[in-house]
Design an enzyme around this catalytic site. Structure first.
Site, PDB file in Angstrom:
ATOM      1  N   ASP A 127       0.860  -1.178   0.000  1.00  0.00           N
ATOM      2  CA  ASP A 127       0.000   0.000   0.000  1.00  0.00           C
ATOM      3  C   ASP A 127       0.900   1.233   0.000  1.00  0.00           C
ATOM      4  O   ASP A 127       1.143   1.856   1.030  1.00  0.00           O
ATOM      5  CB  ASP A 127      -0.910  -0.013   1.227  1.00  0.00           C
ATOM      6  CG  ASP A 127      -2.089   0.945   1.070  1.00  0.00           C
ATOM      7  OD1 ASP A 127      -2.295   1.455  -0.052  1.00  0.00           O
ATOM      8  OD2 ASP A 127      -2.797   1.177   2.059  1.00  0.00           O
ATOM      9  N   CYS A 423     -20.589   9.932  38.184  1.00  0.00           N
ATOM     10  CA  CYS A 423     -20.839  10.188  39.610  1.00  0.00           C
ATOM     11  C   CYS A 423     -20.822  11.668  39.968  1.00  0.00           C
ATOM     12  O   CYS A 423     -21.053  12.028  41.129  1.00  0.00           O
ATOM     13  CB  CYS A 423     -19.794   9.459  40.451  1.00  0.00           C
ATOM     14  SG  CYS A 423     -18.132  10.179  40.326  1.00  0.00           S
ATOM     15  N   CYS A 443     -16.505   5.802  42.406  1.00  0.00           N
ATOM     16  CA  CYS A 443     -17.328   6.072  41.224  1.00  0.00           C
ATOM     17  C   CYS A 443     -17.828   4.735  40.669  1.00  0.00           C
ATOM     18  O   CYS A 443     -17.030   3.822  40.429  1.00  0.00           O
ATOM     19  CB  CYS A 443     -16.497   6.801  40.172  1.00  0.00           C
ATOM     20  SG  CYS A 443     -17.307   6.941  38.558  1.00  0.00           S
TER      21      CYS A 443
END
Length: 681
Positions: A127, A423, A443
């Site tokens: 490529d 939270c 949390c």
């Protein structure tokens, strides 16, 4: 220039010495670029080049346009001149499936009135940027881009800067180079070099290249050859156009001959006896694609016999005798509908682009990571933007770049919030850190992610404890950390949605069955920053118990082979935290008893004594921990990072960047079968 201490004192000796040096440098270029088998170190090569530069500086009359020191020496151009190809550089028709390759094969054999199988060459489809180089009497005269296939741009001065392109062909006695040779190849940029180039450009406020192909093409099309010379370009040759004085019979013969003249050919080429073998080659290369150090986008399948190629001819601008069997695409364009923020187990906030769904590599992609606020700002990503999205292997899809020309003015900028979206805790970003963090350790998002990581297959491996069950346990406040799992009872779980009595009993049994994990898996499960599976295994083998690891100082940790200062600091900080020590003590009280690995390794006098192994990707026959144990039983050592001191890199499925680095450094790589043979299984 400072006078070289060993410079010849007169012109005649300078001429002789410069000739010796040029021949030596050309020889070592051939060994390095074509044979991939260097005979001297980089430092020794640089010393030869510096000596030649010093002679040419002191004796200007000894300068030769073909000298390796003269690759760059021309002023910038105003524009590129057109360059016509003697024979057209044809484009290829594509095949998207094995059945289409079979249809191609049937069509070719029908045109040739043949029922017997046809032999093909199969070559990785690089490529990059297709170019044609013209050599006359072995000397590089002109280089051109493919352009429209009939005429391209003259980029001779830029191609001269690519070190793997010989300025003069080798002329072995048995296969002398022809008087005139137009050879075709693909200029490319290795993935690691592309990433380094983009990082450097972004640090200077310059736009990043979208992919290695664009970087290679943009580098070759620079009007100033000095810019091209600064770019890490390489080339593989794959065919010939016009040739006088030498006749080839097959494409395979071409590919075997070009390296004799000093022209690099991809080592992964293959000759296939029929189309089915070519399809198997494609499947094998697709499995190795992620481990390659460069980008390929498919396989080129060509009728091997050149006489048959001529008989088949072309249609429009494509040959009837070749087809490009393409891999599924890795990139696509789509639009960002919104940007959301996810919270990980460490509290890191990660912005995620919510996309208009698009198919990439056969998978529908609707989310892509934006990494952090710095990346959003650097790429100037906004809600509503049209973007290029990339997906490679198992890597999370990411936004490569915005398509600025598609902006309408309605796009909206985005900032990571100051409060956690889960939270509402305070969000902070430490100096030197790219990520922002929710500082609330309780949390729910962090709790959920930590437990999911702890129970995951590559950590403690608790069967049945997936996303939905963990979410429910956290929401019902039945667990707030990994230790709470071991206090769960079947009667408590049985009343929850999705969990009947039998399912609850099975889950509790699975949790209890995980109480004697291998120490390496337990360390990995704790979620210490920078400590993945391999590092966890190294720490387990070195310290032998969680207590010993917890007592280790940063100096003691750094002294372990494969453990650097960043990892050592992270491990020491984890065990300094009171809550982490309490978590481990509570798990011990609930019966969790990590099992230390047998102390083996260097000094046992086994057949692998002194050898260092690195593992990347998944092995089918055993876990990486089991593979590491096998190496250590035979006296070897398992490392964490690939370096020139690594003896072997064992490559499994879905191998990562370690395989690419091994190939770049020339470290031997073993597939699973070869590894098993080496350890006697």
């Amino acid at each position: 220039m400072e006078k070289h201490p060993d410079l010849p004192g007169d012109e005649a000796r300078a001429r002789a010495r410069s000739r010796v040096l040029r021949e030596a440098i050309e020889h070592h270029n051939y060994r390095y670029y074509v044979l991939d088998d260097p005979e001297i170190s980089d430092a020794e090569y640089d010393a030869l080049l510096r000596e030649l530069q010093a002679i040419e500086e002191s004796f200007p009359g000894q300068r030769d346009p073909l000298s390796p020191t003269q690759r760059v020496g021309h002023a910038p151009l105003d524009r590129f001149a057109p360059a016509r190809h003697a024979t057209p550089m044809l484009s290829l028709s594509n095949a998207e499936s094995a059945d289409e390759v079979r249809e191609f094969d049937a069509r070719v054999r029908r045109l040739l009135s043949r029922s017997a199988p046809l032999a093909y060459t199969a070559e990785p489809k690089m490529d990059g940027l297709a170019v044609e180089l013209l050599y006359e009497h072995g000397v590089f005269r002109r280089g051109a881009t493919r352009g429209d296939g009939v005429s391209g741009e003259d980029v001779t001065q830029n191609l001269r800067t690519v070190r793997s392109i010989p300025l003069r062909l080798r002329t072995p006695a048995k296969t002398p180079a022809p008087p005139r040779l137009a050879v075709r190849g693909e200029v490319y940029m290795a993935i690691a070099d592309f990433q380094a180039l983009n990082a450097a450009r972004l640090s200077k406020g310059e736009p990043a290249f979208a992919n290695p192909r664009n970087a290679a093409a943009g580098s070759i099309r620079q009007l100033d050859p000095r810019i091209t010379a600064s770019r890490p370009l390489d080339i593989f040759f794959y065919g010939v156009g016009e040739t006088t004085g030498h006749r080839f019979r097959t494409q395979w013969e071409i590919l075997q001959t070009l390296p004799k003249w000093g022209l690099r050919v991809n080592p992964l080429i293959a000759r296939c006896e029929d189309a089915e073998e070519a399809i198997r080659y494609f499947d094998g290369l697709a499995g190795r694609r992620e481990a390659l150090p460069y980008e390929i986008d498919g396989v080129v399948i060509k009728v091997d016999d050149l006489r048959l190629q001529e008989e088949l001819g072309t249609i429009a601008r494509s040959p009837r005798w070749a087809v490009a069997y393409k891999f599924l695409p890795r990139q696509a364009t789509t639009r960002i509908r919104a940007i959301e923020v996810s919270v990980g187990r460490t509290g890191a906030l990660t912005p995620v682009a919510i996309l208009e769904p698009v198919s990439i590599g056969g998978t529908t992609v609707s989310r892509a990571t934006l990494h952090n606020q710095d990346e959003i700002d650097r790429k100037d990503v906004r809600v509503g933007d049209k973007v290029l999205v990339q997906r490679a292997g198992d890597v999370i899809p990411e936004v490569v770049k915005i398509i600025e020309s598609k902006r309408t003015g309605k796009e909206k900028k985005f900032r990571i919030p100051d409060r956690c979206p889960v939270c509402e805790g305070v969000v902070e970003r430490s100096e030197g850190e790219a990520a922002s963090y929710c500082v609330n350790a309780q949390c729910p998002a962090q709790v959920r992610e930590r437990i999911l990581h702890f129970a995951s297959k590559r950590a403690i491996d608790i069967d049945g404890l997936g996303d939905k069950i963990v979410n429910m346990l956290v929401e019902k406040k039945l667990v707030s950390n990994a230790a709470d799992l071991y206090a769960l009872e079947a009667k408590t779980l049985a009343g929850l949605e999705r969990l009947g009595e039998k399912s609850a009993a099975n889950l509790v049994a699975a949790i209890k069955g995980s109480r004697r994990p291998p120490l390496g898996r337990f360390i990995h499960a704790l979620g210490i920053r920078h400590v993945g599976e391999q590092i966890a295994d190294i720490l387990a083998r070195e310290f032998g118990s969680i207590e010993a690891l917890g007592r280790a100082s940063e100096d003691e940790l750094t002294a372990v082979h494969g453990i650097g200062p960043e990892i050592a600091g992270s491990v020491a900080a984890f065990f300094r935290e009171v809550r982490n020590r309490e978590l481990i003590r509570r798990m011990e009280k609930l019966g969790v008893d990590p099992q230390a690995p047998a102390r083996r390794g260097p000094g046992t006098g086994g057949p692998l004594e002194g050898k260092t192994f690195i593992f990347t990707g998944a092995l089918a026959s055993m876990t990486r921990e089991e593979a590491g144990d096998a190496v250590e039983r035979l006296g070897g050592r398992v490392g964490a990072t690939v370096s020139r001191k690594t003896d072997y890199v064992v490559v499994g499925e879905d191998a990562g960047s370690k395989a690419a680095r091994a190939e770049k450094l020339g470290v031997p790589m073993l597939d699973e079968a070869k590894f098993l043979k080496l350890i006697g299984r």
